[in-house]
Motif scaffolding. Structure first.
Motif, PDB file in Angstrom:
ATOM      1  N   UNK A 360       3.869  39.806  31.613  1.00  0.00           N
ATOM      2  CA  UNK A 360       3.915  38.444  32.135  1.00  0.00           C
ATOM      3  C   UNK A 360       4.511  37.468  31.127  1.00  0.00           C
ATOM      4  N   UNK A 361       4.019  37.492  29.900  1.00  0.00           N
ATOM      5  CA  UNK A 361       4.512  36.561  28.880  1.00  0.00           C
ATOM      6  C   UNK A 361       5.989  36.790  28.580  1.00  0.00           C
ATOM      7  N   UNK A 362       6.403  38.061  28.575  1.00  0.00           N
ATOM      8  CA  UNK A 362       7.814  38.363  28.316  1.00  0.00           C
ATOM      9  C   UNK A 362       8.709  37.747  29.380  1.00  0.00           C
ATOM     10  N   UNK A 363       8.273  37.841  30.642  1.00  0.00           N
ATOM     11  CA  UNK A 363       9.113  37.320  31.724  1.00  0.00           C
ATOM     12  C   UNK A 363       9.231  35.807  31.676  1.00  0.00           C
ATOM     13  N   UNK A 364       8.094  35.110  31.545  1.00  0.00           N
ATOM     14  CA  UNK A 364       8.213  33.647  31.586  1.00  0.00           C
ATOM     15  C   UNK A 364       8.946  33.110  30.356  1.00  0.00           C
ATOM     16  N   UNK A 365       8.766  33.751  29.204  1.00  0.00           N
ATOM     17  CA  UNK A 365       9.466  33.284  28.005  1.00  0.00           C
ATOM     18  C   UNK A 365      10.978  33.409  28.170  1.00  0.00           C
ATOM     19  N   UNK A 366      11.448  34.545  28.658  1.00  0.00           N
ATOM     20  CA  UNK A 366      12.889  34.749  28.788  1.00  0.00           C
ATOM     21  C   UNK A 366      13.495  33.916  29.913  1.00  0.00           C
ATOM     22  N   UNK A 367      12.717  33.628  30.950  1.00  0.00           N
ATOM     23  CA  UNK A 367      13.240  32.756  32.009  1.00  0.00           C
ATOM     24  C   UNK A 367      13.421  31.332  31.516  1.00  0.00           C
ATOM     25  N   UNK A 368      12.449  30.829  30.770  1.00  0.00           N
ATOM     26  CA  UNK A 368      12.588  29.480  30.212  1.00  0.00           C
ATOM     27  C   UNK A 368      13.712  29.431  29.174  1.00  0.00           C
ATOM     28  N   UNK A 369      13.879  30.517  28.404  1.00  0.00           N
ATOM     29  CA  UNK A 369      14.971  30.567  27.429  1.00  0.00           C
ATOM     30  C   UNK A 369      16.326  30.557  28.129  1.00  0.00           C
ATOM     31  N   UNK A 370      16.440  31.278  29.234  1.00  0.00           N
ATOM     32  CA  UNK A 370      17.680  31.276  30.025  1.00  0.00           C
ATOM     33  C   UNK A 370      17.980  29.873  30.537  1.00  0.00           C
ATOM     34  N   UNK A 371      16.935  29.201  30.975  1.00  0.00           N
ATOM     35  CA  UNK A 371      17.083  27.822  31.448  1.00  0.00           C
ATOM     36  C   UNK A 371      17.608  26.927  30.325  1.00  0.00           C
ATOM     37  N   UNK A 372      17.101  27.127  29.097  1.00  0.00           N
ATOM     38  CA  UNK A 372      17.535  26.314  27.957  1.00  0.00           C
ATOM     39  C   UNK A 372      19.009  26.556  27.630  1.00  0.00           C
ATOM     40  N   UNK A 373      19.463  27.796  27.705  1.00  0.00           N
ATOM     41  CA  UNK A 373      20.867  28.094  27.435  1.00  0.00           C
ATOM     42  C   UNK A 373      21.793  27.466  28.475  1.00  0.00           C
ATOM     43  N   UNK A 374      21.353  27.428  29.739  1.00  0.00           N
ATOM     44  CA  UNK A 374      22.198  26.886  30.792  1.00  0.00           C
ATOM     45  C   UNK A 374      22.240  25.360  30.783  1.00  0.00           C
ATOM     46  N   UNK A 375      21.244  24.716  30.158  1.00  0.00           N
ATOM     47  CA  UNK A 375      21.144  23.263  30.177  1.00  0.00           C
ATOM     48  C   UNK A 375      22.414  22.533  29.769  1.00  0.00           C
ATOM     49  N   UNK A 376      23.016  22.844  28.615  1.00  0.00           N
ATOM     50  CA  UNK A 376      24.228  22.119  28.201  1.00  0.00           C
ATOM     51  C   UNK A 376      25.416  22.298  29.137  1.00  0.00           C
TER      52      UNK A 376
END
Length: 479
Positions: A360-376
């Motif tokens: 569970x923690x692995x999935x939510x961490x990587x999804x939020x990280x993906x969101x951060x990369x796409x932000x700019x």
């Protein structure tokens, strides 16, 4: 009389030569699916040039593949739960290889769309390779081996990008479609030696057949089965009372032995699995898995398409100048190849996180990280920064997708595993149907900010959904 379960036997034998062969076969099927999907980055632009189709029709070419996968994921899940994993693998592979090759001979756009839809139906069975492989792996190192298994997906994406770079520079898209079916054809000669899942055989009350598979595994691994007789511990009717929580229901039953009768075996899998999947014991897990599969597919396949669309949109929308075709092609192949390589660090990241912090923690961490990369990327960026950000987002998307493909089969019991994962995968394909409308059509209309905000919203909601999964499956035996 001494008895042992499938999990006892797998733990005693460990991961050996037998599982290595299963890994190679299932991995080839996984690579075949990734190649068929990766070529969508190249097929649309090539067809647009040859037949002068609109941006909407170009995005439709990708959407119909995912629409077919929606149907295929459910269909092959039903087949593999009802008639066996081997039957599901064979039928989906035969279907995919046949219609995939025929699509290379398409005389018109309409014919190509129809055949690519059927290819989607075939590759929709890719999740059966995952479930089949995991049913042979001991619980204690299942996470690590799932990450290794996912390397085949990455190999498929890199191979397809390389193949497209070579083929499209000298030949045309028809050769690319034909050559991309080779992994499926390579699976067929080895089908005769593939074993049926012993977990499936136990659910079907074929204990002697399951024992034969386990003995074959023990001989190949040069190990021994536990002493005694193989038994199966299914959920009992007493476990389905209204007072049991979903957490309790999802935990493996190991305390007592039950007798599996033929009536139960005849009803396992297929449509009969739907009431169990939507029962109050599994409803929360099922609905959350549906949404997270949707979001993950939307993000992952959207990133694949964004790679071929974003840099071109940056140029044409900011300057109004359309670059020369050969220059765009060179940039497309280079950017796609580089971002495909991002899946390797994504797999390494998931391997580190999945056994340290759980699924569970692995999935939510990587999804939020993906969101951060796409932000700019909401704003126009130069080509180098765009490629770097897509590289990071693709790595995180691949990592979360890998953990999700591990988590889903661990949640469901064997009797409904392929059906449950198949339906969840099918819901995910809806994300694949929708994402070309955002990643292709909106960017072609110079709505980059709106398109990227949609991806951001979906990923944030999916990360939040991972918090709500009712059970952590790290180190847990498969039922």
């Amino acid at each position: 009389m001494e008895t042992y379960t499938i999990d006892d036997a797998l733990t005693a034998m460990g991961f050996g030569k037998f599982q290595g062969l299963v890994l190679a076969y299932a991995g080839m099927g996984w690579a075949a699916e990734s190649m068929e999907l990766m070529l969508l980055s190249f097929l649309g632009p090539s067809v647009r040039e040859e037949w002068n189709v609109s941006a909407e029709n170009e995005s439709l070419l990708s959407s119909v593949v995912f629409a077919g996968m929606l149907i295929g994921a459910c269909t092959w899940g039903f087949v593999s739960d009802k008639y066996g994993r081997r039957t599901g693998l064979l039928c989906s592979t035969l279907f995919t290889s046949g219609v995939g090759f025929l699509s290379a001979l398409s005389p018109s756009y309409l014919c190509l769309v129809t055949l690519r839809f059927l290819v989607g139906v075939g590759v929709g069975g890719g999740h059966v390779f995952t479930s089949w492989f995991l049913e042979f792996v001991p619980a204690r190192n299942r996470g690590t081996w799932m990450v290794i298994f996912s390397l085949f997906w990455t190999v498929g994406t890199v191979l397809e990008a390389s193949l497209a770079w070579v083929v499209l520079s000298s030949l045309n898209w028809r050769w690319l479609l034909a050559l991309s079916t080779l992994p499926c054809f390579l699976l067929l000669p080895f089908f005769g030696v593939t074993p049926e899942s012993p977990r499936y055989l136990c659910v079907q009350n074929r204990m002697s057949d399951a024992t034969v598979v386990l003995e074959r595994m023990a001989n190949a691994n040069q190990s021994a089965l536990p002493p005694g007789v193989l038994t199966y511990h299914p959920e009992t009717k007493g476990d389905h009372n209204t007072h049991s929580s979903e957490n309790e229901y999802l935990l493996p039953v190991r305390e007592k032995e039950c007798t599996v009768d033929n009536a139960m075996s005849s009803k396992s899998g297929g449509i009969a699995a739907l009431p169990e999947l939507l029962s109050h014991k599994l409803l929360r897990s099922t609905l959350l898995l549906w949404f997270v599969f949707y979001a993950n597919s939307f993000a992952y396949y959207g990133l694949v398409l964004l790679t071929s669309e974003l840099s071109d949109a940056n140029r044409s929308c900011t300057s109004g100048v359309i670059f020369e075709a050969h220059q765009k092609d060179a940039n497309l192949y280079k950017d796609t190849f580089i971002t495909s390589l991002a899946e390797i660090p994504g797999l390494i990241l998931s391997a580190v996180l999945v056994d340290w912090f759980g699924r569970k923690a692995s999935m939510w961490f990587m999804m939020f990280a993906c969101c951060a990369f796409l932000g700019p990327l909401v704003l126009h960026q130069n080509e180098l920064l765009t490629t770097i950000l897509l590289f990071g987002a693709r790595a995180c998307a691949m990592g979360s997708f890998t953990v999700l493909c591990l988590y889903a089969p661990e949640v469901y019991p064997t009797s409904v595993r392929s059906t449950g994962v198949g339906i969840a995968t099918a819901i995910g394909r809806v994300g694949g149907v929708v994402c070309p409308l955002v990643a292709v059509a909106m960017l072609r209309s110079c709505h980059q900010m709106e398109a990227l905000m949609v991806f951001e919203l979906v990923l944030c909601l999916a990360g939040a959904a991972c918090f709500l999964f009712p059970v952590e499956t790290k180190g847990r035996d498969m039922e």
